[in-house]
Scaffold this active site. Structure first.
Site, PDB file in Angstrom:
ATOM      1  CB  VAL A  12      -0.957  -0.004   1.215  1.00  0.00           C
ATOM      2  CG1 VAL A  12      -1.822   1.240   1.198  1.00  0.00           C
ATOM      3  CG2 VAL A  12      -1.830  -1.256   1.202  1.00  0.00           C
ATOM      4  CB  SER A  34      11.998  -5.694   7.664  1.00  0.00           C
ATOM      5  OG  SER A  34      10.836  -4.897   7.797  1.00  0.00           O
ATOM      6  CB  SER A  74       0.540  -6.021   8.339  1.00  0.00           C
ATOM      7  OG  SER A  74       1.296  -6.497   7.253  1.00  0.00           O
ATOM      8  CE1 TYR A 138      -1.643  -5.035  11.340  1.00  0.00           C
ATOM      9  CE2 TYR A 138      -3.866  -5.873  10.941  1.00  0.00           C
ATOM     10  CZ  TYR A 138      -2.826  -5.014  10.622  1.00  0.00           C
ATOM     11  OH  TYR A 138      -2.972  -4.117   9.603  1.00  0.00           O
ATOM     12  CE  LYS A 142      -1.197  -1.291  11.540  1.00  0.00           C
ATOM     13  NZ  LYS A 142      -0.620  -0.276  10.671  1.00  0.00           N
ATOM     14  CG  ASN A 167     -10.240  -8.218   3.341  1.00  0.00           C
ATOM     15  OD1 ASN A 167     -10.917  -7.775   4.270  1.00  0.00           O
ATOM     16  ND2 ASN A 167      -9.696  -9.409   3.367  1.00  0.00           N
ATOM     17  NE  ARG A 276      -7.503 -17.002   8.052  1.00  0.00           N
ATOM     18  CZ  ARG A 276      -7.112 -16.096   7.155  1.00  0.00           C
ATOM     19  NH1 ARG A 276      -6.006 -16.287   6.453  1.00  0.00           N
ATOM     20  NH2 ARG A 276      -7.812 -15.012   6.948  1.00  0.00           N
ATOM     21  N   GLY A 278     -10.095 -17.334  14.368  1.00  0.00           N
ATOM     22  CA  GLY A 278     -10.149 -15.870  14.427  1.00  0.00           C
ATOM     23  C   GLY A 278     -10.881 -15.223  13.271  1.00  0.00           C
ATOM     24  CG  ASP A 279     -10.946 -16.174   8.942  1.00  0.00           C
ATOM     25  OD1 ASP A 279     -10.301 -15.113   8.976  1.00  0.00           O
ATOM     26  OD2 ASP A 279     -10.719 -17.080   8.113  1.00  0.00           O
TER      27      ASP A 279
HETATM   28  N1  UDP Z   1      -9.118 -17.510   2.847  1.00  0.00           N
HETATM   29  C1  UDP Z   1      -9.318 -18.783   2.356  1.00  0.00           C
HETATM   30  N2  UDP Z   1      -8.232 -19.471   1.891  1.00  0.00           N
HETATM   31  C2  UDP Z   1      -6.962 -18.947   1.879  1.00  0.00           C
HETATM   32  C3  UDP Z   1      -6.783 -17.632   2.365  1.00  0.00           C
HETATM   33  C4  UDP Z   1      -7.886 -16.939   2.850  1.00  0.00           C
HETATM   34  O1  UDP Z   1     -10.430 -19.306   2.362  1.00  0.00           O
HETATM   35  O2  UDP Z   1      -6.023 -19.630   1.456  1.00  0.00           O
HETATM   36  C5  UDP Z   1     -10.285 -16.749   3.326  1.00  0.00           C
HETATM   37  C6  UDP Z   1     -10.181 -16.266   4.767  1.00  0.00           C
HETATM   38  O3  UDP Z   1     -10.694 -17.225   5.660  1.00  0.00           O
HETATM   39  C7  UDP Z   1     -11.019 -14.993   4.741  1.00  0.00           C
HETATM   40  C8  UDP Z   1     -10.861 -14.471   3.309  1.00  0.00           C
HETATM   41  O4  UDP Z   1     -10.378 -15.576   2.545  1.00  0.00           O
HETATM   42  O5  UDP Z   1     -12.361 -15.278   4.952  1.00  0.00           O
HETATM   43  C9  UDP Z   1      -9.876 -13.344   3.197  1.00  0.00           C
HETATM   44  O6  UDP Z   1      -8.687 -13.718   3.866  1.00  0.00           O
HETATM   45  P1  UDP Z   1      -7.371 -12.871   3.791  1.00  0.00           P
HETATM   46  O7  UDP Z   1      -6.320 -13.609   4.582  1.00  0.00           O
HETATM   47  O8  UDP Z   1      -7.071 -12.530   2.383  1.00  0.00           O
HETATM   48  O9  UDP Z   1      -7.743 -11.498   4.524  1.00  0.00           O
HETATM   49  P2  UDP Z   1      -8.358 -11.215   5.993  1.00  0.00           P
HETATM   50  O10 UDP Z   1      -9.819 -11.056   5.803  1.00  0.00           O
HETATM   51  O11 UDP Z   1      -7.976 -12.329   6.898  1.00  0.00           O
HETATM   52  O12 UDP Z   1      -7.692  -9.924   6.357  1.00  0.00           O
END
Ligand code: UDP
Length: 320
Positions: A12, A34, A74, A138, A142, A167, A276, A278-279
């Site tokens: 960005v 880095s 990040s 993270y 912030k 995103n 995943r 925390g999603d």
């Molecule tokens: N995601 C996925 N497969 C991957 C990477 C991400 O299904 O290999 C999903 C993730 O669970 C989220 C969305 O894609 O719902 C966006 O994830 P990303 O890591 O790009 O951004 P975030 O929303 O975590 O900042």
């Protein structure tokens, strides 16, 4: 204006440094490389290759009209495993920056904040008035910086704006996303299309969303850069303004993969994997405040167009 862009060799930061320079501003990039890349710094922009901790005082002593602060750690997953890296690398470093700005009388700050400051939303779309309860380190770091900026602005007259990104996606010509370890959905899917990865894993298809996959608000990096230019103009001494930046539209993981199939012509095999940690199910920005106060409007809201820009960038890097 003479502007310092910290982290201007990153994704960005480099796009914003390029658009600021194209708009006639004098831009200096401060980046320790880095995670950034020296060749992502736009032509004609001076790169100071150093960390904020050691170099910020000397650089700001030159005299700047403002700082755009992108430099940060990040990665959400890493922030949970190695929090010290985030508390020091993000919070302590940003405090050093704020103190140096105060010392040298730098009047304006635009800070890269994040939707991760909100955590699991009670309501979607998420407004700036929503509670801030980050679910990862993270986002917590912030948010801590946002709080520090609020009090420095009130006490010391700083003109500050925090932009909370959803995103970020897409690319601008030769400026785009190049991470060492890729965790983001669109670059991962494009790696499959390039043959660098066999398949993509979809993290859960049993979410309470229309097609069962997670919904996110993907904003084109050029729309984001445009908001930074406007934020600089609207920064007001003694105030800390906070804006969400998203395109206001949610796209599911399945929709993103379909757009990538359409753009690349590759079948992109996908498997359903466990959720995943925390999603949240759905994160969509309410960006009315940015629209009303900055006169900002996202122009590149079509997912196919966003993916096409990212794909053009990714393919051009293959030839680099
Ligand atoms: N995601 C996925 N497969 C991957 C990477 C991400 O299904 O290999 C999903 C993730 O669970 C989220 C969305 O894609 O719902 C966006 O994830 P990303 O890591 O790009 O951004 P975030 O929303 O975590 O900042």
């Amino acid at each position: 204006m003479k502007l310092l862009v910290t982290g201007g060799a990153g994704y960005v930061g480099s796009v914003c440094a390029a658009t600021l320079a194209e708009s006639g501003h004098e831009v200096v990039v401060l980046d320790d490389l880095s995670t950034g890349h020296a060749d992502a710094v736009p032509d004609g922009v001076r790169l100071v290759e150093a960390g904020i901790d050691e170099a910020i005082g000397g650089v700001l002593a030159e005299g700047f009209d403002g700082v755009l602060h992108f430099a940060a750690k990040s990665l959400v997953g890493e922030s949970m495993q190695d929090p010290a890296k985030y508390w020091h690398g993000n919070v302590v470093t940003s405090l050093r920056l704020l103190d140096a700005m105060r010392e040298h009388g730098t009047p304006r700050l635009v800070f890269s904040s994040t939707a991760a400051t909100y955590g699991e939303p009670e309501e979607v779309p998420i407004a700036e008035t929503a509670p801030t309860r980050p679910t990862n380190t993270y986002g917590a770091t912030k948010l801590a910086i946002d709080h520090a900026i609020t009090s420095y602005a009130a006490a010391h007259g700083l003109a500050a704006v925090s932009l909370r990104y959803f995103n970020v996606a897409g690319a601008y010509g030769r400026y785009g996303e190049r991470h060492g370890v890729e965790t983001h959905l669109i670059p991962i899917v494009l790696q499959v299309a390039l043959g660098q990865r066999e398949r993509v894993q979809v993290y859960g298809d049993d979410w309470p969303t229309e097609d069962g996959t997670c919904v996110r608000d993907y904003i084109h990096v050029l729309d984001l850069a445009d908001a930074h230019l406007r934020a600089l103009e609207h920064a007001t001494a003694g105030q800390h303004k906070i804006y969400n930046l998203g395109n206001g539209l949610g796209f599911s993981v399945k929709q993103v993969i379909d757009a990538c199939r359409e753009v690349t012509g590759h079948p992109i095999p996908a498997d359903v994997a466990p959720r995943r940690a925390g999603d949240p199910a759905s994160l969509v920005a309410g960006s009315e405040r940015a629209r009303a106060e900055l006169g900002w409007k996202p122009e590149r809201v079509d997912m196919v167009g966003i993916v096409r820009d990212a794909w053009d960038f990714t393919r051009s890097r293959q030839g680099a």
